[in-house]
Scaffold this active site. Structure first.
Site, PDB file in Angstrom:
ATOM      1  N   ARG A  48     -16.240  -3.556   3.886  1.00  0.00           N
ATOM      2  CA  ARG A  48     -14.876  -3.019   3.956  1.00  0.00           C
ATOM      3  C   ARG A  48     -14.097  -3.695   5.089  1.00  0.00           C
ATOM      4  O   ARG A  48     -12.879  -3.682   5.131  1.00  0.00           O
ATOM      5  CB  ARG A  48     -14.941  -1.484   4.133  1.00  0.00           C
ATOM      6  CG  ARG A  48     -13.618  -0.790   4.020  1.00  0.00           C
ATOM      7  CD  ARG A  48     -13.707   0.622   3.426  1.00  0.00           C
ATOM      8  NE  ARG A  48     -14.806   1.434   3.883  1.00  0.00           N
ATOM      9  CZ  ARG A  48     -14.914   1.990   5.104  1.00  0.00           C
ATOM     10  NH1 ARG A  48     -13.968   1.806   6.002  1.00  0.00           N
ATOM     11  NH2 ARG A  48     -15.960   2.719   5.413  1.00  0.00           N
ATOM     12  N   TYR A  99      11.202  -4.022  -5.379  1.00  0.00           N
ATOM     13  CA  TYR A  99      10.167  -3.640  -6.337  1.00  0.00           C
ATOM     14  C   TYR A  99      10.032  -2.108  -6.353  1.00  0.00           C
ATOM     15  O   TYR A  99       9.941  -1.482  -5.292  1.00  0.00           O
ATOM     16  CB  TYR A  99       8.838  -4.327  -5.979  1.00  0.00           C
ATOM     17  CG  TYR A  99       7.713  -3.705  -6.728  1.00  0.00           C
ATOM     18  CD1 TYR A  99       7.676  -3.784  -8.118  1.00  0.00           C
ATOM     19  CD2 TYR A  99       6.721  -2.981  -6.077  1.00  0.00           C
ATOM     20  CE1 TYR A  99       6.669  -3.155  -8.834  1.00  0.00           C
ATOM     21  CE2 TYR A  99       5.716  -2.367  -6.786  1.00  0.00           C
ATOM     22  CZ  TYR A  99       5.703  -2.458  -8.164  1.00  0.00           C
ATOM     23  OH  TYR A  99       4.714  -1.828  -8.871  1.00  0.00           O
ATOM     24  N   ASP A 172       8.947  -9.975   1.454  1.00  0.00           N
ATOM     25  CA  ASP A 172       8.071  -9.996   0.272  1.00  0.00           C
ATOM     26  C   ASP A 172       8.343 -11.318  -0.448  1.00  0.00           C
ATOM     27  O   ASP A 172       9.424 -11.531  -0.992  1.00  0.00           O
ATOM     28  CB  ASP A 172       8.415  -8.785  -0.612  1.00  0.00           C
ATOM     29  CG  ASP A 172       7.506  -8.665  -1.824  1.00  0.00           C
ATOM     30  OD1 ASP A 172       7.002  -9.701  -2.295  1.00  0.00           O
ATOM     31  OD2 ASP A 172       7.326  -7.535  -2.311  1.00  0.00           O
ATOM     32  N   LYS A 197       0.549 -11.700  -8.929  1.00  0.00           N
ATOM     33  CA  LYS A 197       1.561 -12.425  -9.678  1.00  0.00           C
ATOM     34  C   LYS A 197       1.304 -13.945  -9.634  1.00  0.00           C
ATOM     35  O   LYS A 197       0.229 -14.365  -9.962  1.00  0.00           O
ATOM     36  CB  LYS A 197       2.948 -12.051  -9.138  1.00  0.00           C
ATOM     37  CG  LYS A 197       3.178 -10.531  -9.051  1.00  0.00           C
ATOM     38  CD  LYS A 197       3.147  -9.920 -10.424  1.00  0.00           C
ATOM     39  CE  LYS A 197       3.487  -8.449 -10.528  1.00  0.00           C
ATOM     40  NZ  LYS A 197       3.121  -7.518  -9.526  1.00  0.00           N
TER      41      LYS A 197
HETATM   42  C1  LIG Z   1       8.067  -8.162  -5.579  1.00  0.00           C
HETATM   43  C2  LIG Z   1       6.854  -7.290  -5.730  1.00  0.00           C
HETATM   44  N1  LIG Z   1       6.259  -6.816  -4.624  1.00  0.00           N
HETATM   45  C3  LIG Z   1       5.171  -6.012  -4.704  1.00  0.00           C
HETATM   46  C4  LIG Z   1       4.626  -5.648  -5.920  1.00  0.00           C
HETATM   47  C5  LIG Z   1       3.432  -4.752  -5.973  1.00  0.00           C
HETATM   48  O1  LIG Z   1       2.277  -5.501  -6.231  1.00  0.00           O
HETATM   49  P1  LIG Z   1       0.986  -4.959  -6.985  1.00  0.00           P
HETATM   50  O2  LIG Z   1       1.389  -4.629  -8.389  1.00  0.00           O
HETATM   51  O3  LIG Z   1       0.016  -6.095  -6.865  1.00  0.00           O
HETATM   52  O4  LIG Z   1       0.518  -3.744  -6.259  1.00  0.00           O
HETATM   53  C6  LIG Z   1       5.210  -6.134  -7.092  1.00  0.00           C
HETATM   54  C7  LIG Z   1       4.673  -5.740  -8.399  1.00  0.00           C
HETATM   55  O5  LIG Z   1       5.302  -5.945  -9.434  1.00  0.00           O
HETATM   56  C8  LIG Z   1       6.355  -6.976  -6.987  1.00  0.00           C
HETATM   57  O6  LIG Z   1       6.979  -7.459  -8.078  1.00  0.00           O
END
Ligand SMILES: Cc1ncc(COP(=O)(O)O)c(C=O)c1O
Length: 376
Positions: A48, A99, A172, A197
């Site tokens: 972990r 998001y 992000d 992604k």
């Molecule tokens: C821009 C963005 N940030 C964060 C996330 C969250 O990621 P995860 O689905 O891997 O938890 C997403 C998911 O679609 C996203 O598009």
């Protein structure tokens, strides 16, 4: 582990970073090490706390983004590790569109009285200026482009504003990836990824990452990861690193496709507007050009019709997949407001198109075939 030479181009770095040492008969790829515990006498001792396979991926992502990387079991668990650092009363400025999961969680934290949250239009430097100087936040949380409205934030300007009031800037970078945008070089303190992604690129795993040059923050975040139990598995780390190797070529091809589709969609009578930083009509196309090496592979567009007609467009594609997510080799699309928790300011007829690496003529034929029947 192998050291990379300075001044290497990112297309080379993405192929070579995070590999085992070059020794006779040594493997060129990292081992998959599935274990929950490690022999005593080392630095960590428990899975972990640290993953041997994951450490290769962390090295690669860290070099690409220009900091130290930590991987998490999803993008949301990476975000949650940051939220978990915040003492009660932390002041946060964030993008008005972001998001859904992040937006919902930030709103929840504000409603619980744990943070003071102010949402801003990140496309307007004057608004950022005014809000950041008035609130004097501890953190500024930015997506650029924003999901799903594809707005662009001026990162150099925002980093300067944030630092003037002593705030940390988190960016992000999921949509752009370090192939197209390197936020730490532009002044960000922390970069976040949904590695789920484009970074991994094959829609076959969930993973997140945080990258920072601030070693105190690395320590604090790695303690959060241990206590929240949010490290990712050896198998996923291996798969993600394997996928990462082709990021540059996937991005080139998907972006080329996205540009062509954005231009054609713009001229289709069933399309009201296309949101894509690669179009000259995009509000902050100039900022995008200045701080990125390309507009990326995701775009959104609004259908000239009703929500039901927009759903029908999504249901009628055959090559393109009607599904959520983005950054995979396959093109995905969806009406974002089909999700109950999506921001109500996102138009009901907005489709997010996450473009893949297929032949663009096949994609266009499919898309056009689904759009042509929309009655106006
Ligand atoms: C821009 C963005 N940030 C964060 C996330 C969250 O990621 P995860 O689905 O891997 O938890 C997403 C998911 O679609 C996203 O598009």
């Amino acid at each position: 582990m192998a050291e990379l030479e300075n001044n290497q181009n990112v297309e080379t770095t993405v192929v070579h970073a995070g590999r085992p040492e070059r020794i006779g008969d040594g493997a060129v790829n990292p081992p998959i090490v599935p274990t929950s515990t490690q022999h005593a006498g080392g630095q960590y001792g428990y899975a972990r706390d640290w993953s041997e396979t994951g450490s290769y991926l962390e090295e690669a992502i860290g070099i690409l983004e220009g900091g130290t990387a930590l991987i998490f079991s999803s993008g949301m668990s990476a975000a949650s590790a940051v939220f978990d650092l915040w003492p009660i009363g932390t002041k946060v400025v964030a993008s008005q569109y972001s998001y859904t999961g992040v937006a919902v969680r930030l709103k929840e934290l504000a409603e619980l009285g744990r943070i003071e949250l102010k949402l801003v239009d990140v496309t307007e430097n004057s608004e950022l200026d005014q809000v950041i100087n008035a609130l004097k936040p501890d953190w500024v949380w930015i997506e650029t482009p924003t999901n799903p409205m594809m707005e662009i934030c001026d990162l150099r300007y925002t980093a300067k504003l944030a630092h003037q009031v002593g705030a940390k800037l988190l960016v992000d970078n999921t949509f752009m990836t370090p192939i197209r945008q390197r936020p730490i070089e532009l002044g960000a303190d922390v970069v976040m990824h949904s590695v789920t992604k484009a970074m991994s690129g094959h829609s076959d795993l969930l993973m997140g990452a945080l990258v920072t040059k601030d070693q105190e923050l690395v320590e604090a975040l790695s303690v959060r990861r241990i206590l929240l139990g949010s490290i990712s598995s050896a198998f996923d780390a291996y798969l993600a690193l394997r996928g990462l190797r082709t990021l540059a070529v996937r991005m080139d091809r998907a972006e080329e496709n996205a540009q062509i589709l954005a231009e054609r969609l713009q001229n289709h009578p069933a399309v009201k507007v296309v949101h894509y930083p690669g179009l000259p009509s995009h509000k902050n196309a100039g900022v995008a050009k200045d701080q990125t090496s390309g507009p990326g592979s995701v775009l959104s567009f609004e259908v000239n019709g009703t929500a039901t007609q927009t759903d029908e467009v999504c249901e009628n594609v055959r090559t393109i997949t009607y599904a959520t997510s983005l950054g995979g080799v396959e093109t995905l699309m969806e009406r974002r407001r089909r999700w109950e928790k999506e921001n109500e300011a996102v138009p009901e007829t907005l489709i997010r198109l996450a473009v893949g690496i297929e032949n663009v003529e096949d994609l266009w034929r499919d898309l056009k075939g689904a759009l042509d029947p929309v009655k106006r």
